[in-house]
Design an enzyme around this catalytic site. Structure first.
Site, PDB file in Angstrom:
ATOM      1  N   PHE A  43       0.835  -1.180   0.081  1.00  0.00           N
ATOM      2  CA  PHE A  43       0.220   0.000   0.128  1.00  0.00           C
ATOM      3  C   PHE A  43       0.928   1.291  -0.106  1.00  0.00           C
ATOM      4  CE2 PHE A  43      -2.212   3.592   1.726  1.00  0.00           C
ATOM      5  CZ  PHE A  43      -3.573   3.397   1.262  1.00  0.00           C
ATOM      6  N   ASP A  54       9.416   2.520   1.515  1.00  0.00           N
ATOM      7  CA  ASP A  54       8.229   3.475   1.804  1.00  0.00           C
ATOM      8  C   ASP A  54       8.034   3.112   3.423  1.00  0.00           C
ATOM      9  OD1 ASP A  54       5.791   4.024   2.899  1.00  0.00           O
ATOM     10  OD2 ASP A  54       4.637   3.612   1.069  1.00  0.00           O
ATOM     11  N   LYS A  96       2.867   9.986   8.532  1.00  0.00           N
ATOM     12  CA  LYS A  96       2.188   9.472   9.820  1.00  0.00           C
ATOM     13  C   LYS A  96       2.906  10.164  11.224  1.00  0.00           C
ATOM     14  CE  LYS A  96       0.001   5.639   7.821  1.00  0.00           C
ATOM     15  NZ  LYS A  96      -1.503   5.735   8.404  1.00  0.00           N
TER      16      LYS A  96
HETATM   17  C1  LIG Z   1       3.013   2.299   3.947  1.00  0.00           C
HETATM   18  C2  LIG Z   1       1.990   3.472   3.655  1.00  0.00           C
HETATM   19  N1  LIG Z   1       2.396   4.397   2.483  1.00  0.00           N
HETATM   20  C3  LIG Z   1       1.572   5.308   2.020  1.00  0.00           C
HETATM   21  C4  LIG Z   1       0.414   5.628   2.917  1.00  0.00           C
HETATM   22  C5  LIG Z   1      -0.434   6.905   2.510  1.00  0.00           C
HETATM   23  O1  LIG Z   1      -0.411   7.804   3.288  1.00  0.00           O
HETATM   24  P1  LIG Z   1      -1.378   8.909   3.437  1.00  0.00           P
HETATM   25  O2  LIG Z   1      -2.565   8.342   3.913  1.00  0.00           O
HETATM   26  O3  LIG Z   1      -0.494   9.926   4.558  1.00  0.00           O
HETATM   27  O4  LIG Z   1      -1.230   9.729   2.050  1.00  0.00           O
HETATM   28  C6  LIG Z   1       0.205   4.834   3.866  1.00  0.00           C
HETATM   29  C7  LIG Z   1      -1.403   4.902   4.729  1.00  0.00           C
HETATM   30  O5  LIG Z   1      -1.633   4.138   5.300  1.00  0.00           O
HETATM   31  C8  LIG Z   1       0.827   3.488   4.283  1.00  0.00           C
HETATM   32  O6  LIG Z   1       0.647   2.845   5.434  1.00  0.00           O
END
Ligand SMILES: Cc1ncc(COP(=O)(O)O)c(C=O)c1O
Length: 403
Positions: free
Chosen positions: A140, A229, A258
């Site tokens: 994700f 990520d 986050k």
């Molecule tokens: C691993 C990862 N990347 C990207 C995102 C996306 O982040 P945002 O919701 O701040 O755009 C998330 C959100 O859950 C995530 O867990």
């Protein structure tokens, strides 16, 4: 006089909100540490931290004071000018991560967009047009067009074709699959994975963090960028500031968000080695990225993480939670995966209903992801007594559910 400090009372009027979320029928109006409160004062133990965001808990007094002070001093000037707090935040992040450069964005998806642009530009600079990025199944990466294209979940992509066609997908942890792709794709420029897949079910590769070392070796061999990520795994969540710090490798690009702002919306792309300088003046930007206020929050969050030894606590209490879930649920067919305060309890059947049951029967806030994985993302500074509360509320519920 209007009471600006109070949220308006909810009415029975139809909602004007776009209906993009399946919201739970509850609203929290204040929080403190690991606890959330509804208007009538009911207390809930929060083992989710706003989905891995409030790592230092709710309404942290030092962070709240920094926000209030900076809001009364200067919130925003734009990136047309020097922003001393942004420079300071980049320095703190570089020191704690071992990375070299930082670009500030406003969310995880936006940080990942930055990483994807770096990979594209890195390819373009080598005359590789539409360079391909290797991504993983069950990953994700966000909800913007490029990040949902990178995401390994058909549900997230449904209805948004044509997707960005820059991604090649492999099973998470599968090195052979990448080596095979390398034989037929001279246009690969990067690998982009989560060190632990969060939304996908709190998954590590079968070979554990050794996966990251193997990816590093492949990237060095082929002159690709290793991009991680760490939107969810970063900022102390797994018991190190970044999850790659459980290994000896240094990635070329790291994204985070986050926990970086403990609830204040801010994200970042960090670069080192081959990725430094790929984005130059005019290549990328963000009006809000790294405001004085947001950057001061980042500085304060990092200071608090260090001062309170919160990351060490996450490692210790997280291990305790994982061990105790394992011990107390040992007669059941469950798989407990724990890395600091990122804990997944995989059950033998779909368990979405546990979210409402934990909330309503036990006043405990949890999440279920990938259908059958109870996901816990408690604050990093959870105490032993609070951890015992999480266990005492959740274990009997899971036992009852499994029958
Ligand atoms: C691993 C990862 N990347 C990207 C995102 C996306 O982040 P945002 O919701 O701040 O755009 C998330 C959100 O859950 C995530 O867990």
């Amino acid at each position: 006089m209007t009471q600006y400090s109070k949220a308006p009372v909810q009415t029975n009027q139809p909602s004007h909100l776009m209906q993009t979320y399946a919201r739970q029928p509850i609203a929290f109006v204040r929080g403190r540490g690991a606890y959330l409160y509804t208007e009538d004062g009911t207390e809930y133990l929060d083992a989710l931290s706003g989905i891995a965001v409030c790592g230092l808990g709710h309404a942290h007094p030092v962070i709240a004071a920094a926000i209030a002070d900076q809001a009364q001093t200067l919130i925003h000037t734009s990136n047309l000018y020097e922003i001393p707090w942004q420079t300071a935040a980049a320095q703190k992040l570089a020191e704690i991560s071992g990375m070299d450069e930082v670009f500030f964005a406003n969310s995880g998806a936006e940080a990942n967009e930055g990483a994807i642009k770096i990979a594209r530009k890195y390819g373009n600079d080598k005359d590789i047009l539409n360079g391909k990025i290797i991504v993983a199944e069950k990953s994700f990466h966000g909800r913007t067009l490029a990040t949902l294209s990178a995401t390994g979940n058909a549900k997230v992509q449904e209805g948004f074709a044509p997707l960005v066609d820059s991604f090649l997908r492999v099973p998470y942890g599968d090195i052979d699959a990448i080596e095979k792709l390398a034989l037929t794709h001279p246009d690969i420029v990067a690998i982009f994975v989560e060190p632990i897949q969060g939304e996908g079910g709190v998954n590590t590769a079968p070979q554990g963090f050794q996966y990251l070392q193997q990816l590093r070796d492949l990237c060095d061999q082929h002159d690709w960028l290793l991009m991680l990520d760490e939107v969810q795994t970063g900022n102390g969540r797994t018991g190190k500031y970044f999850a790659y710090q459980h290994t000896n490798i240094r990635p070329d690009v790291v994204t985070t968000a986050k926990g970086l702002g403990n609830g204040f919306p801010i994200g970042a792309v960090l670069t080192s080695a081959k990725a430094v300088g790929v984005l130059a003046a005019g290549n990328h930007g963000s009006t809000y990225g790294g405001t004085a206020l947001g950057s001061r929050v980042v500085c304060t969050v990092i200071d608090c993480l260090v001062d309170e030894a919160a990351i060490l606590n996450a490692a210790k209490i997280g291990q305790y939670l994982a061990d105790e879930f394992n011990r107390r649920l040992s007669v059941h067919d469950v798989n407990v995966r724990g890395f600091g305060m990122m804990i997944g309890i995989e059950l033998p059947k779909d368990c979405a209903e546990l979210v409402a049951r934990a909330r309503d029967e036990k006043q405990l806030i949890i999440n279920v992801t990938a259908g059958n994985v109870v996901r816990l993302l408690p604050p990093l500074n959870l105490t032993q007594a609070e951890a015992d509360q999480v266990l005492d509320r959740l274990v009997p519920l899971i036992e009852d559910f499994l029958g």
